[in-house]
Design a protein around this motif. Structure first.
Motif, PDB file in Angstrom:
ATOM      1  N   ILE A 230       1.463  25.347 125.567  1.00 28.79           N
ATOM      2  CA  ILE A 230       2.132  25.982 124.433  1.00 28.79           C
ATOM      3  C   ILE A 230       1.577  25.385 123.144  1.00 28.79           C
ATOM      4  N   ILE A 231       0.923  26.234 122.353  1.00 27.22           N
ATOM      5  CA  ILE A 231       0.348  25.802 121.075  1.00 27.22           C
ATOM      6  C   ILE A 231       1.345  26.125 119.969  1.00 27.22           C
ATOM      7  N   VAL A 232       1.586  25.163 119.119  1.00 26.52           N
ATOM      8  CA  VAL A 232       2.627  25.289 118.106  1.00 26.52           C
ATOM      9  C   VAL A 232       2.046  25.826 116.804  1.00 26.52           C
ATOM     10  N   GLY A 233       2.717  26.827 116.228  1.00 24.29           N
ATOM     11  CA  GLY A 233       2.342  27.314 114.909  1.00 24.29           C
ATOM     12  C   GLY A 233       2.856  26.362 113.850  1.00 24.29           C
ATOM     13  N   GLY A 234       2.257  26.385 112.680  1.00 21.45           N
ATOM     14  CA  GLY A 234       2.620  25.358 111.725  1.00 21.45           C
ATOM     15  C   GLY A 234       3.128  25.894 110.402  1.00 21.45           C
ATOM     16  N   PRO A 235       3.644  24.956 109.592  1.00 22.52           N
ATOM     17  CA  PRO A 235       3.898  23.568 109.995  1.00 22.52           C
ATOM     18  C   PRO A 235       5.122  23.487 110.908  1.00 22.52           C
ATOM     19  N   GLN A 236       4.906  23.007 112.110  1.00 23.14           N
ATOM     20  CA  GLN A 236       5.959  22.979 113.123  1.00 23.14           C
ATOM     21  C   GLN A 236       5.604  21.905 114.135  1.00 23.14           C
ATOM     22  N   TYR A 237       6.575  21.465 114.929  1.00 18.78           N
ATOM     23  CA  TYR A 237       6.246  20.492 115.960  1.00 18.78           C
ATOM     24  C   TYR A 237       6.682  21.014 117.323  1.00 18.78           C
ATOM     25  N   ARG A 238       6.571  20.191 118.350  1.00 19.39           N
ATOM     26  CA  ARG A 238       6.579  20.675 119.736  1.00 19.39           C
ATOM     27  C   ARG A 238       7.891  21.304 120.187  1.00 19.39           C
ATOM     28  N   VAL A 239       8.995  21.076 119.457  1.00 20.97           N
ATOM     29  CA  VAL A 239      10.277  21.662 119.841  1.00 20.97           C
ATOM     30  C   VAL A 239      10.319  23.149 119.495  1.00 20.97           C
ATOM     31  N   GLY A 240       9.757  23.511 118.340  1.00 19.60           N
ATOM     32  CA  GLY A 240       9.750  24.898 117.900  1.00 19.60           C
ATOM     33  C   GLY A 240      11.028  25.300 117.191  1.00 19.60           C
TER      34      GLY A 240
ATOM     35  N   MET B 197       3.093  22.558 129.050  1.00 22.05           N
ATOM     36  CA  MET B 197       2.943  21.403 128.165  1.00 22.05           C
ATOM     37  C   MET B 197       3.045  21.882 126.727  1.00 22.05           C
ATOM     38  N   ARG B 198       3.846  21.190 125.941  1.00 23.23           N
ATOM     39  CA  ARG B 198       3.968  21.454 124.501  1.00 23.23           C
ATOM     40  C   ARG B 198       3.639  20.153 123.779  1.00 23.23           C
ATOM     41  N   PHE B 199       2.931  20.248 122.665  1.00 22.92           N
ATOM     42  CA  PHE B 199       2.416  19.035 122.042  1.00 22.92           C
ATOM     43  C   PHE B 199       2.382  19.149 120.531  1.00 22.92           C
ATOM     44  N   ASP B 200       2.209  17.997 119.881  1.00 24.95           N
ATOM     45  CA  ASP B 200       2.089  17.930 118.425  1.00 24.95           C
ATOM     46  C   ASP B 200       0.626  17.803 118.032  1.00 24.95           C
ATOM     47  N   TYR B 201       0.205  18.612 117.089  1.00 26.55           N
ATOM     48  CA  TYR B 201      -1.108  18.423 116.471  1.00 26.55           C
ATOM     49  C   TYR B 201      -1.140  17.099 115.712  1.00 26.55           C
ATOM     50  N   ARG B 202      -2.334  16.655 115.375  1.00 26.60           N
ATOM     51  CA  ARG B 202      -2.458  15.520 114.461  1.00 26.60           C
ATOM     52  C   ARG B 202      -1.752  15.840 113.137  1.00 26.60           C
ATOM     53  N   GLY B 203      -0.991  14.847 112.665  1.00 29.59           N
ATOM     54  CA  GLY B 203      -0.310  15.008 111.384  1.00 29.59           C
ATOM     55  C   GLY B 203       1.010  15.732 111.463  1.00 29.59           C
ATOM     56  N   MET B 204       1.456  16.142 112.672  1.00 32.41           N
ATOM     57  CA  MET B 204       2.722  16.844 112.818  1.00 32.41           C
ATOM     58  C   MET B 204       3.602  16.125 113.828  1.00 32.41           C
ATOM     59  N   GLY B 205       4.920  16.255 113.683  1.00 33.84           N
ATOM     60  CA  GLY B 205       5.842  15.675 114.645  1.00 33.84           C
ATOM     61  C   GLY B 205       5.633  14.175 114.785  1.00 33.84           C
ATOM     62  N   ASP B 206       5.425  13.738 116.020  1.00 31.75           N
ATOM     63  CA  ASP B 206       5.233  12.314 116.303  1.00 31.75           C
ATOM     64  C   ASP B 206       3.768  11.937 116.458  1.00 31.75           C
ATOM     65  N   ALA B 207       2.857  12.847 116.190  1.00 30.28           N
ATOM     66  CA  ALA B 207       1.431  12.540 116.289  1.00 30.28           C
ATOM     67  C   ALA B 207       0.956  11.812 115.040  1.00 30.28           C
ATOM     68  N   SER B 208      -0.058  10.989 115.204  1.00 32.18           N
ATOM     69  CA  SER B 208      -0.640  10.302 114.052  1.00 32.18           C
ATOM     70  C   SER B 208      -1.722  11.175 113.419  1.00 32.18           C
TER      71      SER B 208
END
Length: 322
Positions: A68-78, A98-109
């Motif tokens: 699951i790729i997240v649209g932005g600006p958004q994080y893995r919960v949606g 699998m749902r994940f955070d891009y770099r710079g979003m949510g809990d990703a660095s």
């Protein structure tokens, strides 16, 4: 069928991304009594086989997974926990997700980036997904809004052979001219048919001058695309999306909301632009229109319809793979 979830950390070009993997789970037999869903997982440790061990107990080995790729600006919960519900529903029906955070979003660095700059993130996520569940041979990308755009750009740039399906919902093709065309056709056209519009106009509550200026401005912007098309220019992201769509060898599910200007703009763009000619009618495309749906399918009923459409399409793909 129950679901087990695992938190995963994985690297991407020096940064650390965060994901949650959901997989099918059956209660163990009496011989294995005492285990609980997730009890043998290794949260946050990339490359471990704890999830694979748990998920495979008494179950067929999963070969198809949904990223699951997240649209932005958004994080893995949606929005309204949309991706949480979706991932668990998929896993409960036998499709690890699998749902994940891009770099710079949510809990990703890392630094935040646009949907045009997440190719490395998607590659890293697919790699991590397969490390968690090594049996996965086929990956489906599920993406809403500009995440759908990112998915097509990823296909165009990588031709990743692991991808066998795309689920694209209300793809983002926004440009100044396409937005203006959509406004003229769908917003201003509908306003002229509304009783409220004429009531406000007759009562003097409407700022006629400003409305006229907005309409004329939209009309001028909508004509710029034809003029700009005669001048050479670098490939736009919309052209990259079309190239990814045209070159994709797998199956594609397109879901469009009837009550959403992003979806309307997508349809307007694909009709007006030659690079999109015939793509929506291709043999490998299944299209589902949800006339009363908003952009993010915000009610539980609409969310369920999207999940049902996704699962029905996945089942058809599974039949073709066997």
């Amino acid at each position: 069928m129950s679901v087990v979830e695992q938190a995963v950390l994985f690297p991407c070009e020096g940064d650390q991304l965060v994901a949650v993997v959901a997989a099918p789970w059956h209660a163990p037999s009496a011989a294995g009594a005492g285990s609980e869903p997730g009890s043998d997982r290794c949260d946050g440790i990339p490359g471990t086989d704890g999830l694979a061990t748990t998920a495979s107990r008494d179950l067929p080995v999963p070969e198809c997974g949904v990223l699951i790729i997240v649209g932005g600006p958004q994080y893995r919960v949606g929005s309204h926990r949309q991706f949480v519900h979706l991932s668990r529903r998929l896993a409960a029906e036998g499709y690890p997700s699998m749902r994940f955070d891009y770099r710079g979003m949510g809990d990703a660095s890392g630094a935040m980036r646009s949907f045009e700059e997440v190719r490395a993130d998607i590659t890293a996520a697919i790699d991590a997904f397969q490390r968690c569940l090594p049996s996965l041979r086929r990956i489906v990308l599920w993406a809403l809004c500009d995440a759908a755009s990112a998915a097509l750009l990823y296909v165009d740039a990588t031709r990743d052979a692991r991808l066998t399906g795309l689920v694209l919902l209300n793809p983002w093709v926004r440009s100044e001219t396409s937005q203006a065309r959509t406004q003229i056709k769908h917003y201003y056209g509908q306003r002229l048919l509304q009783k409220e519009f004429w009531s406000k106009l007759g009562s003097g509550q409407m700022e006629v001058g400003r409305s006229v200026r907005e309409l004329l401005g939209a009309a001028l912007r909508s004509r710029r695309r034809a003029a700009a098309a005669t001048a050479p220019a670098r490939q736009s992201f919309q052209d990259g999306m079309a190239a990814g769509w045209r070159g994709f060898a797998g199956q594609l599910l397109l879901v469009l909301s009837g009550n959403d200007y992003t979806a309307k703009e997508f349809l307007e763009y694909t009709v007006a632009d030659q690079t999109w000619l015939g793509l929506l009618e291709a043999a490998n495309v299944r299209r589902v229109d949800l006339d009363d749906a908003d952009h993010t399918f915000s009610s539980s009923q609409l969310r369920a319809r999207v999940e049902d459409a996704t699962l029905s399409w996945l089942a058809a793909l599974e039949g073709g793979w066997r």
